[in-house]
Design an enzyme around this catalytic site. Structure first.
Site, PDB file in Angstrom:
ATOM      1  N   GLY A 288      12.201   2.555  10.867  1.00 30.42           N
ATOM      2  CA  GLY A 288      10.411   3.743  10.617  1.00 30.42           C
ATOM      3  C   GLY A 288       9.342   3.007  11.884  1.00 30.42           C
ATOM      4  O   GLY A 288       8.610   3.806  11.824  1.00 30.42           O
TER       5      GLY A 288
ATOM      6  N   ARG B 266       4.121   6.954  11.081  1.00 23.39           N
ATOM      7  CA  ARG B 266       2.798   6.431  11.030  1.00 23.39           C
ATOM      8  C   ARG B 266       2.841   5.183  11.072  1.00 23.39           C
ATOM      9  O   ARG B 266       1.596   3.929  10.999  1.00 23.39           O
ATOM     10  CB  ARG B 266       2.346   7.289   9.987  1.00 23.39           C
ATOM     11  CG  ARG B 266       1.707   8.583  10.671  1.00 23.39           C
ATOM     12  CD  ARG B 266       0.799   9.665   9.639  1.00 23.39           C
ATOM     13  NE  ARG B 266       0.456  11.230   9.683  1.00 23.39           N
ATOM     14  CZ  ARG B 266       1.373  11.554   9.364  1.00 23.39           C
ATOM     15  NH1 ARG B 266       2.695  11.445   8.755  1.00 23.39           N
ATOM     16  NH2 ARG B 266       1.071  13.047   9.744  1.00 23.39           N
TER      17      ARG B 266
ATOM     18  N   GLY C  80       7.878  -1.007   2.107  1.00 26.60           N
ATOM     19  CA  GLY C  80       7.421   0.308   1.094  1.00 26.60           C
ATOM     20  C   GLY C  80       7.355   1.520   1.182  1.00 26.60           C
ATOM     21  O   GLY C  80       6.714   2.020   1.691  1.00 26.60           O
TER      22      GLY C  80
ATOM     23  N   ASN D  52       2.998   0.613  -2.849  1.00 25.50           N
ATOM     24  CA  ASN D  52       1.567  -0.086  -2.461  1.00 25.50           C
ATOM     25  C   ASN D  52       1.035  -1.339  -1.646  1.00 25.50           C
ATOM     26  O   ASN D  52       1.376  -2.443  -2.724  1.00 25.50           O
ATOM     27  CB  ASN D  52      -0.004   0.769  -2.839  1.00 25.50           C
ATOM     28  CG  ASN D  52      -0.750   0.531  -1.986  1.00 25.50           C
ATOM     29  OD1 ASN D  52      -1.513  -0.408  -1.546  1.00 25.50           O
ATOM     30  ND2 ASN D  52      -1.195   2.241  -2.402  1.00 25.50           N
TER      31      ASN D  52
ATOM     32  N   HIS E 215      -3.576  12.036  -0.894  1.00 23.99           N
ATOM     33  CA  HIS E 215      -2.792  11.216   0.921  1.00 23.99           C
ATOM     34  C   HIS E 215      -3.068  12.856   1.373  1.00 23.99           C
ATOM     35  O   HIS E 215      -3.390  13.611   1.320  1.00 23.99           O
ATOM     36  CB  HIS E 215      -1.525  11.302   0.001  1.00 23.99           C
ATOM     37  CG  HIS E 215      -1.308   9.801  -0.574  1.00 23.99           C
ATOM     38  ND1 HIS E 215      -1.247   8.589   0.285  1.00 23.99           N
ATOM     39  CD2 HIS E 215      -1.425   9.843  -1.561  1.00 23.99           C
ATOM     40  CE1 HIS E 215      -1.569   8.053  -0.800  1.00 23.99           C
ATOM     41  NE2 HIS E 215      -1.109   8.401  -1.962  1.00 23.99           N
ATOM     42  N   HIS E 216      -2.650  12.411   2.813  1.00 23.17           N
ATOM     43  CA  HIS E 216      -2.763  13.444   4.254  1.00 23.17           C
ATOM     44  C   HIS E 216      -1.372  14.013   3.509  1.00 23.17           C
ATOM     45  O   HIS E 216      -0.745  14.311   3.016  1.00 23.17           O
ATOM     46  CB  HIS E 216      -2.163  12.609   5.781  1.00 23.17           C
ATOM     47  CG  HIS E 216      -0.692  11.812   5.837  1.00 23.17           C
ATOM     48  ND1 HIS E 216       0.460  12.175   5.345  1.00 23.17           N
ATOM     49  CD2 HIS E 216      -0.669  10.220   4.686  1.00 23.17           C
ATOM     50  CE1 HIS E 216       1.052  12.052   5.461  1.00 23.17           C
ATOM     51  NE2 HIS E 216       1.037  10.541   5.357  1.00 23.17           N
TER      52      HIS E 216
ATOM     53  N   LYS F 294       2.640  13.813   3.734  1.00 19.09           N
ATOM     54  CA  LYS F 294       3.435  13.402   2.983  1.00 19.09           C
ATOM     55  C   LYS F 294       4.021  14.572   1.717  1.00 19.09           C
ATOM     56  O   LYS F 294       2.830  14.845   1.394  1.00 19.09           O
ATOM     57  CB  LYS F 294       2.292  12.390   1.989  1.00 19.09           C
ATOM     58  CG  LYS F 294       2.650  10.913   0.813  1.00 19.09           C
ATOM     59  CD  LYS F 294       1.860  10.631   0.456  1.00 19.09           C
ATOM     60  CE  LYS F 294       2.560   9.035  -0.841  1.00 19.09           C
ATOM     61  NZ  LYS F 294       3.325   8.517   0.291  1.00 19.09           N
TER      62      LYS F 294
ATOM     63  N   THR G  19       2.552   4.603  -5.574  1.00 22.76           N
ATOM     64  CA  THR G  19       1.595   4.478  -5.988  1.00 22.76           C
ATOM     65  C   THR G  19       1.118   5.019  -7.516  1.00 22.76           C
ATOM     66  O   THR G  19       0.865   4.230  -7.908  1.00 22.76           O
ATOM     67  CB  THR G  19       0.491   4.656  -4.863  1.00 22.76           C
ATOM     68  OG1 THR G  19       0.979   3.313  -3.829  1.00 22.76           O
ATOM     69  CG2 THR G  19      -1.111   3.674  -5.648  1.00 22.76           C
TER      70      THR G  19
END
Length: 231
Positions: free
Chosen positions: A17, A21, A86, A112, A140-141, A144, A151
């Site tokens: 990945g 980000r 993650g 998380n 979140h942004h 997402k 989480t």
């Protein structure tokens, strides 16, 4: 599999990945002077593992998608390398595959990668929850995809079954938010707020690299912060 890397030798990692980000956040940390890590292989969103040189890679960090996660896990199993992941929005089957993989290689999984969220989970387990309204805000942004986040779902599971039935989870996706989780306890005469706010994605990248440094010294098994911070 139990290896120890001593002295000032850097831990060489493969990154799954790498163009996302979180992948970029991991690379930024790895490239810092005296990070203790070196990036030797990386996989873009759709391919890349078939070209990896297993002799160079001591461990894999995965912040990707459910599809790429499967490829990363397969590569680690085939090449007997530890995996720290993650990646969120995994299916029950994929989580079961993590357990199976842990019988052969060291695997570390957390939705998380921050110490703060781990600590909040410990606090929730000790709470004596009165007859209050319970609200969990999951922020979140805007890009997402999973909603609620992994989480938020993990925090929800920490409550006793009775309190969990009363808990309302509300998810917001906006702007460039790195991740805020806010627990609100509303009573007739008072309100209690417990909040965790991530200020940078490097928080999660640091957690993943710390986990890998810990994991490569371990025998096969499925690990999490519960194991690392209580060790």
């Amino acid at each position: 599999m139990k290896k120890k890397f001593q002295g000032n030798k850097k831990i060489s990692i493969g990154l799954s990945g790498a163009t996302g980000r979180m992948g970029k956040a991991v690379k930024e940390l790895v490239y810092k002077k005296n990070s203790g890590f070196s990036l030797v292989e990386e996989a873009p969103p759709l391919s890349g593992f078939e070209q990896w040189n297993k002799k160079k890679v001591q461990g894999v960090v995965d912040f990707s998608s459910p599809v790429l996660f499967d490829l990363a896990l397969k590569w680690c199993l085939f090449n007997n390398r530890p995996l720290v992941s993650g990646t969120t929005a995994l299916s029950n089957k994929q989580k079961n595959n993590l357990k199976k993989a842990g019988k052969k290689i060291p695997v570390f999984y957390e939705e998380n990668m921050s110490w703060g969220i781990w600590q909040i989970k410990q606090w929730i387990r000790t709470l004596s929850v009165p007859n209050y309204d319970l609200l969990l805000e999951d922020i979140h942004h805007k890009d997402k995809k999973d909603k609620p986040s992994g989480t938020a779902l993990k925090l929800e599971k920490q409550f006793p079954a009775v309190a969990r039935k009363k808990l309302k989870v509300i998810s917001f996706r906006k702007g460039r938010e790195f991740g805020t989780h806010r627990l609100i306890f509303k009573g007739p005469q008072e309100q209690v707020l417990l909040e965790h706010k991530a200020l940078s994605r490097q928080l999660f990248a640091e957690g993943a690299l710390k986990a890998l440094k810990w994991l490569i010294k371990k025998s096969p098994g499925l690990y999490s912060f519960e194991d690392m911070y209580r060790a």
